[in-house]
Motif scaffolding. Sequence first.
Motif, PDB file in Angstrom:
ATOM      1  N   THR A  80      11.667 -14.821 -68.460  1.00 18.94           N
ATOM      2  CA  THR A  80      11.480 -14.393 -67.079  1.00 18.94           C
ATOM      3  C   THR A  80      12.265 -13.094 -66.854  1.00 18.94           C
ATOM      4  N   THR A  90       4.001 -18.202 -57.236  1.00 16.59           N
ATOM      5  CA  THR A  90       4.208 -17.001 -58.049  1.00 16.59           C
ATOM      6  C   THR A  90       5.631 -16.467 -57.888  1.00 16.59           C
ATOM      7  N   SER A  91       6.392 -17.049 -56.955  1.00 16.02           N
ATOM      8  CA  SER A  91       7.775 -16.595 -56.843  1.00 16.02           C
ATOM      9  C   SER A  91       8.731 -17.785 -56.849  1.00 16.02           C
ATOM     10  N   ALA A 116      10.695 -22.081 -62.579  1.00 17.23           N
ATOM     11  CA  ALA A 116       9.838 -21.188 -63.366  1.00 17.23           C
ATOM     12  C   ALA A 116       9.381 -21.868 -64.642  1.00 17.23           C
ATOM     13  N   PHE A 140      10.662 -11.920 -57.256  1.00 17.95           N
ATOM     14  CA  PHE A 140      10.105 -11.696 -58.605  1.00 17.95           C
ATOM     15  C   PHE A 140      11.042 -12.168 -59.695  1.00 17.95           C
ATOM     16  N   GLN A 159       2.987 -12.413 -65.046  1.00 20.94           N
ATOM     17  CA  GLN A 159       2.764 -12.494 -63.601  1.00 20.94           C
ATOM     18  C   GLN A 159       3.091 -11.181 -62.900  1.00 20.94           C
ATOM     19  N   GLN A 198       5.594 -23.076 -65.612  1.00 26.11           N
ATOM     20  CA  GLN A 198       4.944 -22.645 -66.848  1.00 26.11           C
ATOM     21  C   GLN A 198       4.331 -23.843 -67.572  1.00 26.11           C
ATOM     22  N   ARG A 200       9.863 -14.663 -62.343  1.00 25.52           N
ATOM     23  CA  ARG A 200       8.498 -14.525 -62.837  1.00 25.52           C
ATOM     24  C   ARG A 200       8.488 -14.179 -64.316  1.00 25.52           C
ATOM     25  N   TYR A 201       7.394 -14.566 -64.969  1.00 25.07           N
ATOM     26  CA  TYR A 201       7.193 -14.161 -66.360  1.00 25.07           C
ATOM     27  C   TYR A 201       6.438 -12.832 -66.364  1.00 25.07           C
TER      28      TYR A 201
END
Lengths: 251, 303
Positions: free
Chosen positions: A98, B18-19, B26, A132, A139, B30, A135-136
């Motif tokens: 991330t 998405t955040s 996270a 953000f 994304q 995934q 995020r990966y």
Amino acid sequence: MTTQHAISVEKLNVSFGDSHVVKDLSFAVAPGESYGIVGESGSGKSTVLRVLAGLNRDWSGEVDILGKRQPKLRDKAFYRAAQMVFQDPYGSLHPKKTVDDTLAEPLAIHGVRDAEAKISRAMQDVGLPTSFRFRYPHQLSGGQRQRVAIARALVLEPTILLLDEPTSALDVSIQAEVLNLLQALRHERKLTYILVSHDLAVVGHMCERLLVMQFGRGVEEMTAATLAARAPQTAYAQQLLTASEGFRRAG
Amino acid sequence: MSDHATSPVSWHSWLTTTSPESRRQAKLGQLYRQWLAFKKNPAAVVGLVIVLALLLLAAFAPLIAQYDPLAQALDQRLLAPSAKHWFGTDALGRDIFSRIVYGTRVTLVIVMLVVITVGPLGLLIGCAAGYFGGWIDTVLMRITDVFLAFPRLVLALAFVAALGPGLENAVIAIAFTAWPPYARVARAETMIIRNADYISAMRLQGASQMRIVLKHIVPMCVPSLIVRTTYDMAGIIIIAAGLGFLGLGAQPPIPEWGAMISTGREQIFDQWWVATFPGIAICVVALGFNLLGDGLRDVLDAR
């Protein structure tokens, strides 16, 4: 003499097997200066950058960075002083990490404390919203990825930033955004830039001085003002300038 | 966060946001996306169900089997399948269904032991060879070639013959012969990514070689190795059964499927059930692992 330069390169030679890609190149960059290296594909400009970054170890000559002669194998202090931003933001971020992991790693390597605050600050500086953070890369858009790459380079607070065509893989509309961000960061943090590009317009916008390279040699060093006045001394630089203005319809 | 747990809809949105707000979210998000992709492949779900059923059978074997797998009843030898003995009985009057259920434990022990020894070994050897290159690569890969030069079952046979028959030795022999392909896969993967910009970027941050290999290269190789492992489980089960069949694996009276087929071969024409049911068990489990491997490849190894 060497102490007043941020970066100075004397008689740099690089060969890959039989091909001699950089020949007797010398230049010097003052602290806080933005220096451009321009040339066609295969002119050796990216190789010079990789030598400066310590990624290429098969070279000869003298490289001084911040007044220190650099060995082929760099020490940790070097990596805190100089960082690099790669051309392709789709290839320069680890796909399984991330944004947070990517920014935390350099801090962990150098044992920097207060990582939390440093990561938030780096993200803020490059204009990435905090949402953000986890995020990966898949994304994120190209421009956002490049911002992450810039944040990663800045999180160790280096004084020198090596930029390898930082915008050429991006959409035209995003390019200006990223260039302006880099400009602003340089003024804010008094950074020294070396910007490698094939795009004379980008270099003219970003740099105070530039070096034109062809076949591994430095052809001409000029100031941005010379470039703006379209008054290069050598034929090759003139040719490159004409080419960059785009083609004219024949007849 | 407690309000998320109450309704499944908000769980979904919490996982697919998405955040994400934390590392854990996270990571879970995934995994959840991968699960959603996995679910779309019906064959893979069948594979997963078979493997889960295998795990459940092994865990609850004493509750599922009606008979002691080792209890002999010579007055009930070679009974055909019936309501009393679902899969019939063998030459010593043991209930075949119960033996197959208990046999899942033997199979799982072999598979798990092989996988936990082979995976990390192959991964480390492959990543080291691929990342460092030069003479390290040459030495490691020539050793790998030596092991690859022999057919697996033959090499395993040689090892077991040298070490003596038995379950542990069968595991050691299979592990010895199973690692080279893993090293090859990990090496190939590493050679692709070692020159990637994100690895150069790590080098530029002053990361040590160890750190780059373990923290940045290994995670990229793990998915393809997981896939490879799942495919390989079928092969491992069959080699274990083969060793059992030849009398070099699990020793009697342990209910091992290959050994069960072996003892049933004398009666194969008159009492077909003795060898058939363990054979079906091996076939179904091998198929299950293969289907699961297919599904995992699509999800984890997607390019």
